[in-house]
Scaffold this active site. Sequence first.
Site, PDB file in Angstrom:
ATOM      1  N   HIS A 174       8.183 -17.150  92.142  1.00 33.82           N
ATOM      2  CA  HIS A 174       7.386 -16.052  92.697  1.00 33.82           C
ATOM      3  C   HIS A 174       7.243 -16.189  94.221  1.00 33.82           C
ATOM      4  CE1 HIS A 174       6.256 -15.263  88.523  1.00 33.82           C
ATOM      5  NE2 HIS A 174       6.003 -16.559  88.438  1.00 33.82           N
ATOM      6  N   SER A 306      21.341 -15.633 119.059  1.00 32.11           N
ATOM      7  CA  SER A 306      20.711 -14.386 119.481  1.00 32.11           C
ATOM      8  C   SER A 306      21.017 -14.163 120.950  1.00 32.11           C
ATOM      9  CB  SER A 306      19.188 -14.460 119.269  1.00 32.11           C
ATOM     10  OG  SER A 306      18.539 -13.384 119.917  1.00 32.11           O
TER      11      SER A 306
END
Length: 503
Positions: A174, A306
């Site tokens: 979960h 990046s």
Amino acid sequence: MSTVMEPAPHATPAKPTVDSQYDTYQNPLNSRYCSAEMKYIFSPRNRFSTWRKLWIHLAESERELGLEGITEDALVQMRNHAQIQDQEFAIAAVEEKRRRHDVMAHVHTYGLAAPAAEKIIHWGATSCYVTDNADQIFLRDAIDLLLPKLAAVIQRLSHFAQEYRSVPCLGYTHGQAAQMVTVGKRATIWIEDLLDDLHNLEHARERLLGKFRGAKGTTGTQASFLAIFQGDHARVKKLDELVTRKAGFTAAARSTTQTYSRKIDVDIVHALSSFGCTAERIGGDIRHLAMFKELEEPFEQDQIGSSAMAYKRNPMRSERLCSLGRILANFSADAEQTYKSQWLERSLDDSAIRRIVLPESFLCADACLILLNNISSGLVVNRAVIRQRIDLELPFMATENIIMAMVNKGYSRQETHEYIRVLSHEAGAVVKQEGKPNDLIERIRKNAFFEPILEQLEVLMDPATFIGRSPEIVDEVLEYDVKPALKKYEGAVGRIGDADLSV
């Protein structure tokens, strides 16, 4: 009063004056992601050369069965020109524009190259004799290219699983920290799914080899061949067998329409799409673990994560894997719709979509395997971060061990559970509301109730006591699942090196 804004003027792109590859759309599967071998299988040269080989198989078989008019000189010329040459593409293009029929354009072009065979090329056949039989050859060859690559990925991940079979790490259910597993045990989940993909492709290949279209005529009745052989059913049946064997297939389908059943495409694309799901699942797991800084994919010395944030190490390979896997998974619907839409003995609404779906599904699968090969060859495990994350959660996980230890000393499970519950909530509040480290174990140490098991706390807190049979599960998967599945690929896997990405 509102003002109506006029759209900003824009220039219409100028038509290029020079024919350049940079002025034409490039499919990124072709230009960025796939192997030269897979691209060749679905190339125009291989397609039309395969047509010629099928015409050779047909002519040879017809002559072997006593059909007059096919000379040895005709066969020699056909064999000498089995590979289509560059200049012949232009000839075929002119003829196809004139006739609006690609197969007849290539019959004409082949006849010019092999004039002694010009009258007997395609004798008794329909267009699908070459188009469909060739497609099945491409499907077979493409599967044969994928299988050892998939086996190589499984082998690399198996080495990784073996190396980290006993390294504890947090499990997640979960999206929340759960009972611990090991780094190697988690990798076996990926391995098991990839083994399913291997078996799916092997099954699809086996079925394909026994379902060749062969020499069936315009509606699958073999009427044209029966006419050529003057009603001799035995020779017509033998012709089908000969062509099938020469093409490298074990058997021909007994009943077809003008085409081979598009159900075959459905089953093969299903296997590829299922692998696409696996690729996205594995890529997603690696991305999540990279987000936690527990696991990293390979990162080259000069690689830029990046353009703005120079410190970043984005999991670009796994992101690309997810993207391509997602595309591949969705091809199954195209194959299903095409099969369902076929009318009676033949309709041509399958042609355009199959020209796209069949090659691109294999190109996508090939690209995914190149990425998986590259990623699995250089996964980086950050043990210190993994241990840090374990230490953050371990006090809560250790409570079950502590409760059992207290029960072994004769104390009430319910009473112990209540003490643990109260102390856990206090420690949790410190972590969540004050941002401080988890001090549950210190609270337990200071509580007189737990004095009987204090000397056991270090053992009860050992992460290795929380991983169950994870190491043994790794060993069993590798011995009983991986080893027999990869046995047939031992030689081929050894020839597959680490995959380099073109971009």
